[in-house]
Design a protein around this motif. Sequence first.
Motif, mmCIF file in Angstrom:
data_model
loop_
_atom_site.group_PDB
_atom_site.id
_atom_site.type_symbol
_atom_site.label_atom_id
_atom_site.label_comp_id
_atom_site.label_asym_id
_atom_site.label_seq_id
_atom_site.Cartn_x
_atom_site.Cartn_y
_atom_site.Cartn_z
ATOM 1 N N GLN A 1 -54.023 -59.420 4.954
ATOM 2 C CA GLN A 1 -54.504 -60.542 5.867
ATOM 3 C C GLN A 1 -54.886 -61.587 4.642
ATOM 4 N N LEU B 1 -53.584 -71.347 2.061
ATOM 5 C CA LEU B 1 -54.989 -71.817 2.600
ATOM 6 C C LEU B 1 -55.766 -71.354 1.368
ATOM 7 N N ALA C 1 -52.747 -65.232 4.034
ATOM 8 C CA ALA C 1 -53.581 -66.574 4.148
ATOM 9 C C ALA C 1 -52.958 -67.204 2.916
ATOM 10 N N SER D 1 -61.899 -70.415 0.932
ATOM 11 C CA SER D 1 -62.731 -71.048 2.046
ATOM 12 C C SER D 1 -62.189 -71.076 3.350
ATOM 13 N N GLN D 2 -60.920 -71.464 3.283
ATOM 14 C CA GLN D 2 -60.020 -71.658 4.604
ATOM 15 C C GLN D 2 -59.628 -70.188 4.991
ATOM 16 N N ALA D 3 -59.173 -69.422 4.176
ATOM 17 C CA ALA D 3 -58.993 -67.852 4.559
ATOM 18 C C ALA D 3 -60.200 -67.547 5.250
ATOM 19 N N TYR D 4 -61.273 -67.699 4.890
ATOM 20 C CA TYR D 4 -62.515 -67.103 5.477
ATOM 21 C C TYR D 4 -62.663 -67.756 6.860
ATOM 22 N N ARG D 5 -62.636 -69.077 6.918
ATOM 23 C CA ARG D 5 -62.893 -69.583 8.169
ATOM 24 C C ARG D 5 -61.851 -69.042 9.107
ATOM 25 N N TRP D 6 -60.378 -69.364 8.914
ATOM 26 C CA TRP D 6 -59.545 -69.252 9.969
ATOM 27 C C TRP D 6 -58.871 -67.769 10.087
ATOM 28 N N VAL D 7 -59.060 -67.157 9.249
ATOM 29 C CA VAL D 7 -58.506 -65.835 9.336
ATOM 30 C C VAL D 7 -59.302 -64.644 9.381
ATOM 31 N N PRO E 1 -63.083 -64.785 12.138
ATOM 32 C CA PRO E 1 -62.616 -64.377 13.525
ATOM 33 C C PRO E 1 -62.272 -62.976 13.706
ATOM 34 N N GLN E 2 -61.817 -62.167 12.814
ATOM 35 C CA GLN E 2 -61.765 -60.483 12.907
ATOM 36 C C GLN E 2 -62.790 -60.098 12.459
#
Length: 274
Positions: free
Chosen positions: A172, A181, A176, A184-190, A193-194
Amino acid sequence: MADNSELTAPIALASGRTLRSITLPALGAVALAALLAVLVLWLIPAWQGWPLAAHLQRWLPALLWGMLANIQISVLAIAIGTVAGLFVGALQLSPLAPVARLARWYVQVFRNAPMLILIYFSTYVFPFELHLGSHYVAFPDWIKVTLGLALPASANVAEIFRGAIGSIPSAQWEAAALLGLRRSQAYRWVILPQCLRRMLPPWMNLYATITMGTALASLVGVKDLLDTAQIASSTVNRVDFTVAVYFLTLLLFFLYCYPISRLTQYLEKKHAFH
């Protein structure tokens, strides 16, 4: 090409069977317990010459108010513990070694400390009243108990968060990164949520544990369900009433916590394949 409905039908059928297999026994147990409570507390008092039922009926409103106090403490404790735990859990993943080590020590200390010790700790560490300017504001015991229970809740939430982050496959993160990404964007969008789906079942189980831990609040003078049961027992001063009132106390905790436990099991099975 096979029809999508043919492919999804077995999955939907299995999901429906799983949901029914979990919710039906839970609803049946709760309905049976509620029915027994109604029969004991409302139908039996109609029988003349049995004072035990009349005593139970008289003390029932006070016991319900005491249960609301336990629920209030548990909700506030898990709310404070969740916010603090997410912060501490993020610190455990910090690249700064001293910060991560300090956060891990916090988790280890408060995860392995007995709730009763933490309740006594918060009761005597915090002042009995706050001095605000020329006024003194009382610091209620139930707030101290809430803070005492929030400490182990925050430590457990921090560990749940760390475990959820660690359970995400490295693929994952790699995907990302390939998408361009930032971390920080990987944390937020990927990742997050999981993590939320993975965190929800143990978080609910923790809330049920905290709720049962609120029964210790009566030891420091909080007017909760157990304290009300003790007052009722000493006031009526009957052995059969003492047994009945503590059974009713157990029943109220069961009716509140058992559905949470069953829902937790359902969510664990639902997200087992994610």
